[in-house]
Design a protein around this motif. Structure first.
Motif, mmCIF file in Angstrom:
data_model
loop_
_atom_site.group_PDB
_atom_site.id
_atom_site.type_symbol
_atom_site.label_atom_id
_atom_site.label_comp_id
_atom_site.label_asym_id
_atom_site.label_seq_id
_atom_site.Cartn_x
_atom_site.Cartn_y
_atom_site.Cartn_z
ATOM 1 N N PRO A 70 0.790 -1.241 0.000
ATOM 2 C CA PRO A 70 0.000 0.000 0.000
ATOM 3 C C PRO A 70 0.820 1.289 0.000
ATOM 4 O O PRO A 70 0.474 2.229 -0.741
ATOM 5 C CB PRO A 70 -0.870 -0.145 1.253
ATOM 6 C CG PRO A 70 -1.087 -1.619 1.365
ATOM 7 C CD PRO A 70 0.236 -2.224 0.969
ATOM 8 N N PRO A 71 1.926 1.421 0.771
ATOM 9 C CA PRO A 71 2.721 2.647 0.660
ATOM 10 C C PRO A 71 3.329 2.838 -0.729
ATOM 11 O O PRO A 71 3.412 3.973 -1.225
ATOM 12 C CB PRO A 71 3.810 2.462 1.724
ATOM 13 C CG PRO A 71 3.231 1.502 2.696
ATOM 14 C CD PRO A 71 2.397 0.567 1.872
ATOM 15 N N ASN A 72 3.736 1.746 -1.361
ATOM 16 C CA ASN A 72 4.276 1.846 -2.714
ATOM 17 C C ASN A 72 3.202 2.282 -3.699
ATOM 18 O O ASN A 72 3.455 3.086 -4.606
ATOM 19 C CB ASN A 72 4.877 0.508 -3.142
ATOM 20 C CG ASN A 72 6.079 0.104 -2.319
ATOM 21 O OD1 ASN A 72 6.798 0.966 -1.821
ATOM 22 N ND2 ASN A 72 6.300 -1.192 -2.163
ATOM 23 N N CYS A 73 2.001 1.750 -3.524
ATOM 24 C CA CYS A 73 0.866 2.157 -4.352
ATOM 25 C C CYS A 73 0.607 3.648 -4.203
ATOM 26 O O CYS A 73 0.410 4.361 -5.189
ATOM 27 C CB CYS A 73 -0.370 1.357 -3.950
ATOM 28 S SG CYS A 73 -1.919 1.931 -4.695
ATOM 29 N N ALA A 74 0.622 4.131 -2.965
ATOM 30 C CA ALA A 74 0.354 5.546 -2.709
ATOM 31 C C ALA A 74 1.405 6.442 -3.344
ATOM 32 O O ALA A 74 1.089 7.502 -3.901
ATOM 33 C CB ALA A 74 0.289 5.794 -1.203
ATOM 34 N N ALA A 75 2.672 6.022 -3.273
ATOM 35 C CA ALA A 75 3.737 6.803 -3.904
ATOM 36 C C ALA A 75 3.542 6.860 -5.414
ATOM 37 O O ALA A 75 3.728 7.921 -6.036
ATOM 38 C CB ALA A 75 5.097 6.197 -3.560
ATOM 39 N N GLN A 76 3.137 5.748 -6.003
ATOM 40 C CA GLN A 76 2.870 5.728 -7.442
ATOM 41 C C GLN A 76 1.680 6.621 -7.797
ATOM 42 O O GLN A 76 1.663 7.270 -8.843
ATOM 43 C CB GLN A 76 2.615 4.301 -7.912
ATOM 44 C CG GLN A 76 3.840 3.405 -7.882
ATOM 45 C CD GLN A 76 3.567 2.040 -8.480
ATOM 46 O OE1 GLN A 76 2.798 1.898 -9.437
ATOM 47 N NE2 GLN A 76 4.197 1.010 -7.927
ATOM 48 N N LEU A 77 0.686 6.641 -6.910
ATOM 49 C CA LEU A 77 -0.469 7.500 -7.139
ATOM 50 C C LEU A 77 -0.070 8.966 -7.194
ATOM 51 O O LEU A 77 -0.477 9.707 -8.110
ATOM 52 C CB LEU A 77 -1.510 7.283 -6.043
ATOM 53 C CG LEU A 77 -2.733 8.195 -6.085
ATOM 54 C CD1 LEU A 77 -3.551 7.957 -7.344
ATOM 55 C CD2 LEU A 77 -3.598 8.010 -4.840
ATOM 56 N N ALA A 78 0.728 9.403 -6.233
ATOM 57 C CA ALA A 78 1.157 10.796 -6.208
ATOM 58 C C ALA A 78 1.945 11.152 -7.464
ATOM 59 O O ALA A 78 1.775 12.237 -8.041
ATOM 60 C CB ALA A 78 1.982 11.069 -4.958
ATOM 61 N N GLU A 87 2.198 13.747 -12.893
ATOM 62 C CA GLU A 87 2.503 13.585 -14.308
ATOM 63 C C GLU A 87 1.314 13.927 -15.192
ATOM 64 O O GLU A 87 1.456 14.561 -16.241
ATOM 65 C CB GLU A 87 2.966 12.160 -14.587
ATOM 66 C CG GLU A 87 4.345 11.838 -14.017
ATOM 67 C CD GLU A 87 4.718 10.389 -14.202
ATOM 68 O OE1 GLU A 87 3.943 9.660 -14.867
ATOM 69 O OE2 GLU A 87 5.781 9.972 -13.691
ATOM 70 N N ARG A 88 0.115 13.514 -14.767
ATOM 71 C CA ARG A 88 -1.059 13.708 -15.616
ATOM 72 C C ARG A 88 -1.752 15.048 -15.422
ATOM 73 O O ARG A 88 -2.341 15.591 -16.364
ATOM 74 C CB ARG A 88 -2.072 12.582 -15.361
ATOM 75 C CG ARG A 88 -1.660 11.237 -15.910
ATOM 76 C CD ARG A 88 -2.720 10.173 -15.674
ATOM 77 N NE ARG A 88 -4.030 10.553 -16.190
ATOM 78 C CZ ARG A 88 -5.129 9.804 -16.069
ATOM 79 N NH1 ARG A 88 -5.064 8.648 -15.419
ATOM 80 N NH2 ARG A 88 -6.281 10.204 -16.555
ATOM 81 N N PHE A 89 -1.687 15.587 -14.189
ATOM 82 C CA PHE A 89 -2.506 16.761 -13.881
ATOM 83 C C PHE A 89 -1.706 17.958 -13.378
ATOM 84 O O PHE A 89 -2.293 19.014 -13.124
ATOM 85 C CB PHE A 89 -3.568 16.384 -12.841
ATOM 86 C CG PHE A 89 -4.505 15.303 -13.306
ATOM 87 C CD1 PHE A 89 -5.615 15.600 -14.077
ATOM 88 C CD2 PHE A 89 -4.259 13.970 -12.996
ATOM 89 C CE1 PHE A 89 -6.479 14.599 -14.509
ATOM 90 C CE2 PHE A 89 -5.109 12.955 -13.418
ATOM 91 C CZ PHE A 89 -6.224 13.272 -14.190
ATOM 92 N N GLY A 90 -0.406 17.809 -13.207
ATOM 93 C CA GLY A 90 0.392 18.935 -12.741
ATOM 94 C C GLY A 90 0.279 19.128 -11.238
ATOM 95 O O GLY A 90 0.705 18.280 -10.461
ATOM 96 N N ASN A 91 -0.327 20.231 -10.847
ATOM 97 C CA ASN A 91 -0.465 20.549 -9.424
ATOM 98 C C ASN A 91 -1.920 20.834 -9.086
ATOM 99 O O ASN A 91 -2.296 21.955 -8.736
ATOM 100 C CB ASN A 91 0.414 21.751 -9.076
ATOM 101 C CG ASN A 91 0.465 22.017 -7.589
ATOM 102 O OD1 ASN A 91 0.362 21.093 -6.786
ATOM 103 N ND2 ASN A 91 0.597 23.287 -7.219
ATOM 104 N N PRO A 92 -2.780 19.830 -9.181
ATOM 105 C CA PRO A 92 -4.214 20.057 -8.992
ATOM 106 C C PRO A 92 -4.602 20.141 -7.519
ATOM 107 O O PRO A 92 -3.889 19.689 -6.635
ATOM 108 C CB PRO A 92 -4.835 18.811 -9.618
ATOM 109 C CG PRO A 92 -3.826 17.745 -9.328
ATOM 110 C CD PRO A 92 -2.479 18.422 -9.473
#
Length: 240
Positions: free
Chosen positions: A121-129, A134-139
């Motif tokens: 789960p922590p690795n998943c969360a890091a990938q999410l961020a 990458e996709r949305f910039g600083n939303p």
């Protein structure tokens, strides 16, 4: 046609294409223990471990599908019974969703239907961020459903608001962000640039209120089948 009727039709069409409609006593759904669902992670603040919610798992033709719910139990019956089930409460919806996920996996339409475990789960969360940047910039990000490691990873990089249904979380500060009630979800969705929404919204029937025209990414195993059937954006990289 509403969201759940579309999912029902997806299940029925899959059954018909494989001649599975008449198979009897082939869907078995049970509630997993926290250890079965998420293993033994270092952090102990996950909803699966705290005990208010559980993962239900359906087995069909050697494939497993899962669904997260606050109303759990057991079910055994034919696939036709699942297809005809009245989706009138969280338990019934969880049975249906877990079964749909298992069936679509057996059909080859979805993968990653089993929750990640231990320190994934922590690795998943890091990938999410990373993906969000990458996709949305600083939303401005809305996290609907407090997933602690996701909240932790997102709070360090983005302006974040969180809503949750667990009364123990509401009003509490998590990683510098005060968790808001689900009653505030509509205003939080209006505020955000991007919504990250738990797939559990399909189990508790709040999903339709999440689709307000803003970019939405659903996360988790519960939404595996629905995302495929409805063309929704899903994030769940480390599930199996």
């Amino acid at each position: 046609m509403d969201t759940y009727e579309k999912l029902r039709q997806t299940l029925i069409k899959t059954m018909e294409s494989e001649n599975w409609a008449e198979e009897k006593v082939q869907v078995k759904v049970r509630t997993l223990t926290p250890e079965e669902a998420i293993g033994d992670p270092e952090h102990r603040d996950y909803p699966l471990i705290k005990g208010r919610e559980r993962m239900m798992a359906a087995e069909f033709r050697g494939c497993q599908g899962q669904a997260f719910t606050d109303r759990f139990g057991e079910f055994q019956g034919s696939l036709q019974e699942v297809a005809n089930m009245e989706l009138s409460n969280n338990f019934r919806r969880a049975v249906f969703l877990a079964s749909l996920n298992a069936v679509l996996r057996a059909h080859g339409k979805v993968e990653k239907t089993i929750h990640c475990k231990d320190e994934a789960p922590p690795n998943c969360a890091a990938q999410l961020a990373e993906m969000v940047a990458e996709r949305f910039g600083n939303p401005k990000v809305a996290l609907v459903g407090l997933q602690p490691r996701m909240a932790q990873a997102l709070a360090t990089r983005f302006e974040l608001r969180i809503t949750d249904m667990d009364q123990d979380n509401i009003g509490q500060k998590r990683f510098g962000v005060v968790v808001e009630s689900e009653k505030e979800t509509a205003s939080v969705l209006d505020w955000c640039d991007l919504a990250l929404v738990t797939g559990t919204t399909f189990s508790n029937a709040s999903v339709t209120s999440m689709l307000n025209g803003k970019p939405v990414i659903f996360y988790g195993v519960t939404v595996a089948g629905p995302a495929a059937a409805l063309g929704l954006d899903r994030f769940c990289p480390l599930a199996s």
